[in-house]
Enzyme design. Structure first.
Site, PDB file in Angstrom:
ATOM      1  N   HIS A   1       0.820  -1.214   0.000  1.00 48.30           N
ATOM      2  CA  HIS A   1       0.000   0.000   0.000  1.00 48.30           C
ATOM      3  C   HIS A   1       0.861   1.274   0.000  1.00 48.30           C
ATOM      4  CE1 HIS A   1       0.618  -0.483   4.465  1.00 48.30           C
ATOM      5  NE2 HIS A   1       0.666   0.851   4.415  1.00 48.30           N
TER       6      HIS A   1
ATOM      7  N   ASP B   1       0.414  -7.795   1.242  1.00 54.23           N
ATOM      8  CA  ASP B   1       0.735  -6.374   1.444  1.00 54.23           C
ATOM      9  C   ASP B   1       2.256  -6.168   1.465  1.00 54.23           C
ATOM     10  OD1 ASP B   1       0.275  -3.687   1.738  1.00 54.23           O
ATOM     11  OD2 ASP B   1       0.032  -3.776   3.922  1.00 54.23           O
TER      12      ASP B   1
ATOM     13  N   SER C   1       4.846   2.480   7.829  1.00 58.08           N
ATOM     14  CA  SER C   1       4.529   1.284   7.037  1.00 58.08           C
ATOM     15  C   SER C   1       5.722   0.885   6.174  1.00 58.08           C
ATOM     16  CB  SER C   1       3.318   1.547   6.134  1.00 58.08           C
ATOM     17  OG  SER C   1       2.173   1.776   6.926  1.00 58.08           O
TER      18      SER C   1
END
Length: 602
Positions: free
Chosen positions: A329, A362, A445
């Site tokens: 993402h 992910d 992230s």
């Protein structure tokens, strides 16, 4: 009595000395109550000239050991004269020579007589008033003309007679005379006729009112003379002057140091607060500082710009070829068209391109080119992690690159899902995650989660925020201590596949699940998504004997409560791994075994 024989030389007669003080006769004077005192001490109980007090003795300086001392000069002495009869043992010298009335002292053949010692000084004795006493009554027995005979006649000299003619043969009382001190005698003449001046005598009579002389000054215990008042004053002045000079020098030095310090520190008006000094920069390897120091050179910040959106994320170096692992993402806005810029901890930047990505895990891999000297991040083993182990998270929350936070592993195998904004579920990621309380915020992230040895055990991917539920980093909610990371064992397999093939494989059972089922467990649907059977023909589940409507309640002995949880448990394995499933059918439970298949997704 007959006259003394003549030896051929005229007799030397002494001149007569008139008596200084008339003395009473022996008959009128009271007799002593004790034996005659040769020292002239007056009788007890009678007035008289008492002997003066002895002189105060001052110790003379003793010469040092081994120093030669000159012997005092002595005059030649004649033969000792025998004491006169009746006076033996009295302690007084007696004259020698013929005795009798009219005897006179005459020079012998040896020469004129020289006294060896001076005659003792006579002290007159006061007498009470009364009639005069004839002089011849008190004439001394040994005097011829009233003169005292020398105490020690020279050799050859004739001694005076002890009595005059017609005088009583009984010895009369001799006048009291003071005993002379040996120091009062004048020095004997030298051979050349000169007289040597007497040496200073420290034993003289003490006069407290006399001015002290330097020759007879009192001595100290060391033998040195006591300083005079003027000498003490001069010494005190020298000490004062020397002390003033020393004080001036010390004051000047101290003043210079203080002045330099005040000048350097800004004067006395400024405030200086206490502060700790410098300390060694090194830290233990297992401390947060030690871990961060080793890991930061391998952590990068990614700035992604796409046609519709842009964002910031974190990644870390996998190898020296420039491969960097991050979350899907993070790079998704620039997946089809866009720009990705990588910033290293040194501040250098480089462009990157996407090598492969996978929405189900992910995870994504990008690569930079033209960069040398990269430091790969060491990878750990997530299966070795235990709840409570310390961990360190590094990232760029809100574009603050190189932020380091720490915490512990709060839980393991926590099933979570993230994404799903597309609506068809194609962007949903299923993670059997590590839960940590290390602060993770948007921008973290893709960053590494490190163990106490600085090895990667997880990839930070999602947080649980207070207002928006699960957040994969796209929002701006902050951390509440609930962070989730992809286990590194799973991330390593996916990264290798993405680098080697550009896509990742997913382990599958070969069934379609009923995601609307609200009961406990994961139920197999009635039909597949394309309208076909729910159990893939020839797939792992078909070969194990599973049917539509069966409910799977456990995987390898661990309970399963939903369809998402079954997917997560399955994706924690590799294709080809063996699973043991607990299945409930028509109220009965049984266990079946199967081998996981594989499906590829972009």
């Amino acid at each position: 009595m007959s006259a003394a024989p003549d030896f051929g030389a005229p007799a030397a007669t002494e001149p007569e000395m008139p008596p200084r003080n008339p003395t009473p006769s022996a008959a009128e004077r009271p007799g002593p109550l004790h034996d005659p005192d040769p020292y002239g001490t007056p009788p007890y109980g009678q007035p008289g000239p008492w002997a003066p007090a002895p002189p105060v003795q001052h110790p003379a300086a003793t010469p040092a050991h081994g120093t030669a001392i000159a012997a005092p000069a002595t005059a030649p002495q004649g033969p000792a004269a025998p004491a006169p009869p009746g006076r033996q043992g009295a302690g007084l010298p007696a004259p020698t020579g013929p005795q009798g009335p009219g005897a006179s002292a005459s020079a012998g053949p040896q020469g004129p007589a020289l006294p060896a010692h001076p005659a003792p000084r006579t002290v007159p004795i006061p007498t009470p008033p009364g009639p005069p006493i004839p002089a011849d009554a008190l004439a001394p027995a040994h005097a011829q003309s009233g003169a005292l005979a020398p105490a020690h006649p020279q050799p050859g000299a004739l001694a005076p007679a002890h009595a005059q003619p017609g005088a009583s043969a009984c010895p009369t009382r001799r006048p009291h005379t003071a005993v002379s001190s040996p120091t009062d005698a004048p020095p004997p003449p030298a051979l050349d006729g000169t007289t040597t001046p007497p040496a200073p005598d420290p034993w003289r009579r003490y006069d407290p009112w006399a001015a002290a002389s330097q020759a007879h000054a009192p001595l100290q215990q060391t033998g040195a003379a006591v300083l005079t008042v003027q000498q003490r004053r001069r010494r005190a002045k020298r000490i004062l002057v020397g002390g003033a000079l020393v004080l001036a020098l010390v004051s000047g030095g101290v003043g210079g140091v203080v002045g330099a310090f005040l000048e350097r520190e800004g004067g006395t008006g400024s405030v200086r607060l206490p502060q700790a000094g410098e300390e060694p920069s090194g830290r233990p390897a297992d401390s947060v500082a030690g871990i961060a120091a080793r890991a930061l050179p391998s952590v990068v910040t990614l700035h992604v710009k796409g046609s519709d959106e842009q964002g910031t994320g974190t990644g870390f170096v996998l190898d020296t070829r420039g491969h960097i692992l991050t979350n899907n993402h993070v790079v998704e806005p620039a997946a089809s068209s866009g720009d990705i810029t990588v910033t290293f901890s040194s501040g250098d930047t480089a462009k990157a391109r996407v090598i492969g990505r996978d929405t189900g895990y992910d995870l994504a891999v990008v690569q930079v080119s033209g960069v040398h000297g990269l430091t790969p991040m060491p990878l750990g083993n997530s299966d070795n992690v235990q709840v409570g182990d310390p961990v360190v998270a590094i990232g760029a929350p809100f574009d603050l690159a190189g932020t380091v936070t720490s915490g512990i592993i709060s839980a393991k195998e926590r099933p979570i899902t993230a994404g799903g904004e597309s609506g068809d579920g194609s962007d949903v990621s299923y993670v059997d995650a590590l839960q940590t309380d290390a602060p993770i915020n948007p921008g973290n992230s893709g960053g590494p989660l490190l163990d106490s040895r600085g090895r990667v055990v997880g990839i930070n991917s999602a947080i649980r925020s207070a207002g928006s539920g699960s957040d994969s980093g796209g929002g701006q909610a902050g951390s509440i201590g609930l962070g989730f990371a992809i286990p590194v064992n799973q991330a390593r397999r996916v990264a290798e596949e993405l680098i080697n093939t550009g896509k990742a494989t997913h382990p599958v059972i070969g069934v379609t699940l009923d995601m609307g089922y609200n009961g406990d467990g994961a139920r197999i649907g009635a039909k597949g998504g394309d309208g076909g059977p729910a159990v893939t023909t020839g797939g792992p589940a078909d070969r194990a004997g599973l049917e539509a409507g069966d409910v799977i309640t456990g995987v390898d002995g661990k309970p399963v409560h939903s369809g998402d949880e079954l997917i997560i448990r399955t994706r924690a394995h590799r294709p080809g791994d063996h699973l043991r499933l607990t299945v409930r059918r028509d109220g009965r439970t049984k266990e079946v075994s199967l081998t996981l298949g594989s499906s590829g997704r972009h």
